[in-house]
Design a protein around this motif. Sequence first.
Motif, PDB file in Angstrom:
ATOM      1  N   ILE A  96       0.852  -1.190   0.000  1.00 15.47           N
ATOM      2  CA  ILE A  96       0.000   0.000   0.000  1.00 15.47           C
ATOM      3  C   ILE A  96       0.887   1.240   0.000  1.00 15.47           C
ATOM      4  O   ILE A  96       2.017   1.212   0.502  1.00 15.47           O
ATOM      5  CB  ILE A  96      -0.933  -0.002   1.240  1.00 15.47           C
ATOM      6  CG1 ILE A  96      -1.988   1.106   1.144  1.00 15.47           C
ATOM      7  CG2 ILE A  96      -0.140   0.099   2.530  1.00 15.47           C
ATOM      8  CD1 ILE A  96      -3.036   1.039   2.248  1.00 15.47           C
ATOM      9  N   THR A  97       0.398   2.319  -0.577  1.00 12.96           N
ATOM     10  CA  THR A  97       1.089   3.606  -0.520  1.00 12.96           C
ATOM     11  C   THR A  97       0.223   4.591   0.246  1.00 12.96           C
ATOM     12  O   THR A  97      -0.961   4.740  -0.047  1.00 12.96           O
ATOM     13  CB  THR A  97       1.387   4.145  -1.932  1.00 12.96           C
ATOM     14  OG1 THR A  97       2.282   3.247  -2.607  1.00 12.96           O
ATOM     15  CG2 THR A  97       2.044   5.525  -1.868  1.00 12.96           C
ATOM     16  N   VAL A  98       0.817   5.226   1.244  1.00 13.10           N
ATOM     17  CA  VAL A  98       0.116   6.156   2.133  1.00 13.10           C
ATOM     18  C   VAL A  98       0.905   7.459   2.161  1.00 13.10           C
ATOM     19  O   VAL A  98       2.141   7.446   2.130  1.00 13.10           O
ATOM     20  CB  VAL A  98       0.009   5.575   3.558  1.00 13.10           C
ATOM     21  CG1 VAL A  98      -0.756   6.511   4.483  1.00 13.10           C
ATOM     22  CG2 VAL A  98      -0.647   4.204   3.542  1.00 13.10           C
ATOM     23  N   THR A  99       0.204   8.579   2.251  1.00 15.08           N
ATOM     24  CA  THR A  99       0.886   9.872   2.330  1.00 15.08           C
ATOM     25  C   THR A  99       0.525  10.590   3.630  1.00 15.08           C
ATOM     26  O   THR A  99      -0.518  10.337   4.229  1.00 15.08           O
ATOM     27  CB  THR A  99       0.519  10.779   1.143  1.00 15.08           C
ATOM     28  OG1 THR A  99      -0.903  11.023   1.156  1.00 15.08           O
ATOM     29  CG2 THR A  99       0.887  10.120  -0.176  1.00 15.08           C
ATOM     30  N   GLY A 100       1.423  11.480   4.046  1.00 16.92           N
ATOM     31  CA  GLY A 100       1.174  12.249   5.265  1.00 16.92           C
ATOM     32  C   GLY A 100       2.413  13.025   5.675  1.00 16.92           C
ATOM     33  O   GLY A 100       3.397  13.118   4.932  1.00 16.92           O
TER      34      GLY A 100
ATOM     35  N   SER B  88       5.586  10.180   1.095  1.00 17.03           N
ATOM     36  CA  SER B  88       4.812   9.034   0.618  1.00 17.03           C
ATOM     37  C   SER B  88       5.521   7.779   1.092  1.00 17.03           C
ATOM     38  O   SER B  88       6.738   7.646   0.944  1.00 17.03           O
ATOM     39  CB  SER B  88       4.742   9.058  -0.916  1.00 17.03           C
ATOM     40  OG  SER B  88       4.219   7.850  -1.421  1.00 17.03           O
ATOM     41  N   LEU B  89       4.753   6.872   1.699  1.00 16.53           N
ATOM     42  CA  LEU B  89       5.296   5.612   2.200  1.00 16.53           C
ATOM     43  C   LEU B  89       4.710   4.457   1.408  1.00 16.53           C
ATOM     44  O   LEU B  89       3.502   4.408   1.194  1.00 16.53           O
ATOM     45  CB  LEU B  89       4.914   5.396   3.666  1.00 16.53           C
ATOM     46  CG  LEU B  89       5.620   6.170   4.766  1.00 16.53           C
ATOM     47  CD1 LEU B  89       4.973   5.831   6.102  1.00 16.53           C
ATOM     48  CD2 LEU B  89       7.093   5.821   4.800  1.00 16.53           C
TER      49      LEU B  89
ATOM     50  N   PHE C 278       6.645   7.918  13.111  1.00 19.59           N
ATOM     51  CA  PHE C 278       5.255   8.376  13.085  1.00 19.59           C
ATOM     52  C   PHE C 278       4.921   9.093  11.778  1.00 19.59           C
ATOM     53  O   PHE C 278       5.696   9.930  11.302  1.00 19.59           O
ATOM     54  CB  PHE C 278       4.989   9.353  14.224  1.00 19.59           C
ATOM     55  CG  PHE C 278       4.795   8.707  15.574  1.00 19.59           C
ATOM     56  CD1 PHE C 278       4.516   7.354  15.707  1.00 19.59           C
ATOM     57  CD2 PHE C 278       4.888   9.478  16.734  1.00 19.59           C
ATOM     58  CE1 PHE C 278       4.327   6.778  16.952  1.00 19.59           C
ATOM     59  CE2 PHE C 278       4.693   8.910  17.982  1.00 19.59           C
ATOM     60  CZ  PHE C 278       4.417   7.562  18.094  1.00 19.59           C
ATOM     61  N   LEU C 279       3.738   8.774  11.244  1.00 18.37           N
ATOM     62  CA  LEU C 279       3.203   9.486  10.090  1.00 18.37           C
ATOM     63  C   LEU C 279       1.825  10.027  10.447  1.00 18.37           C
ATOM     64  O   LEU C 279       0.925   9.268  10.815  1.00 18.37           O
ATOM     65  CB  LEU C 279       3.080   8.553   8.879  1.00 18.37           C
ATOM     66  CG  LEU C 279       2.606   9.223   7.583  1.00 18.37           C
ATOM     67  CD1 LEU C 279       3.718  10.093   7.004  1.00 18.37           C
ATOM     68  CD2 LEU C 279       2.164   8.192   6.556  1.00 18.37           C
ATOM     69  N   GLU C 280       1.665  11.341  10.347  1.00 21.75           N
ATOM     70  CA  GLU C 280       0.337  11.949  10.467  1.00 21.75           C
ATOM     71  C   GLU C 280      -0.316  11.829   9.097  1.00 21.75           C
ATOM     72  O   GLU C 280      -0.004  12.594   8.183  1.00 21.75           O
ATOM     73  CB  GLU C 280       0.444  13.410  10.886  1.00 21.75           C
ATOM     74  CG  GLU C 280      -0.914  14.082  11.060  1.00 21.75           C
ATOM     75  CD  GLU C 280      -0.803  15.546  11.436  1.00 21.75           C
ATOM     76  OE1 GLU C 280      -1.853  16.216  11.492  1.00 21.75           O
ATOM     77  OE2 GLU C 280       0.325  16.039  11.667  1.00 21.75           O
TER      78      GLU C 280
ATOM     79  N   PHE D 183      -6.591   8.798   4.470  1.00 20.49           N
ATOM     80  CA  PHE D 183      -6.092   7.549   5.052  1.00 20.49           C
ATOM     81  C   PHE D 183      -6.443   7.415   6.538  1.00 20.49           C
ATOM     82  O   PHE D 183      -5.929   6.515   7.216  1.00 20.49           O
ATOM     83  CB  PHE D 183      -4.569   7.468   4.870  1.00 20.49           C
ATOM     84  CG  PHE D 183      -4.130   7.473   3.435  1.00 20.49           C
ATOM     85  CD1 PHE D 183      -4.357   6.375   2.617  1.00 20.49           C
ATOM     86  CD2 PHE D 183      -3.517   8.597   2.894  1.00 20.49           C
ATOM     87  CE1 PHE D 183      -3.964   6.384   1.293  1.00 20.49           C
ATOM     88  CE2 PHE D 183      -3.116   8.611   1.566  1.00 20.49           C
ATOM     89  CZ  PHE D 183      -3.343   7.507   0.760  1.00 20.49           C
ATOM     90  N   ALA D 184      -7.316   8.256   7.030  1.00 22.16           N
ATOM     91  CA  ALA D 184      -7.670   8.239   8.460  1.00 22.16           C
ATOM     92  C   ALA D 184      -8.248   6.901   8.895  1.00 22.16           C
ATOM     93  O   ALA D 184      -8.101   6.486  10.052  1.00 22.16           O
ATOM     94  CB  ALA D 184      -8.649   9.368   8.771  1.00 22.16           C
TER      95      ALA D 184
END
Length: 203
Positions: free
Chosen positions: A87-91, A175-176, A116-118, A123-124
């Motif tokens: 998965i790719t998540v941003t924050g 981006s993770l 930590f990623l806010e 993506f909440a």
Amino acid sequence: MPLTKRLILFACSVLLGGLIVWWLSGCGIRGYHFAGGTGDVTHAIEPGARVIVPDKLAAAQLTPACDQTLWTHVYHPNRLKIINSCITVTGILRDATRGRQKDGCRHEADGDGHCFLEVDPQFASLLLPGNKEAEMGYLVFEPVCRYKVTQKDALSACVHYHQPLVIPPVGSHISLTGALITDLDHQPLHNEIHPVTRIELLK
């Protein structure tokens, strides 16, 4: 050249041109139909055919893949319940150490980072009660084998390996990409990106 032969050649060229256009449009490829990004793709589709929309296909090809070999460097992987294998998540990258570490990540005894990623609003839903109660409301992400390993049962996972990820400064929009997991070793349960394949700095 006699008129009759000219007419025959003209008819053949028109027929050949029509066949080429027909084939290129996808109608001559059984089971596949190509459609533009804004066109109506609901008509003249044979049952069971695949509809390929070029802009969506291109987007799928650009999605970064996860490095599955990283699982060999996760100690006791059975403690991690996989929710999404890639998965790719941003924050926003946040400090998980209250200023104690320059990179903002806890340097854990198993050699992994605890960062930590806010997450951005979309993506909440990835956050569990444990993220909110025990992880300051952030999504945890863990680069594996990044620091010195002092935990005996984790030594073998990191032997001769150091993950060369570059962690941007705290406060960066990033981006993770990695596996979304639930850590079953902690209560209340929290979600993580673990292992992390890629970290990218966003503008």
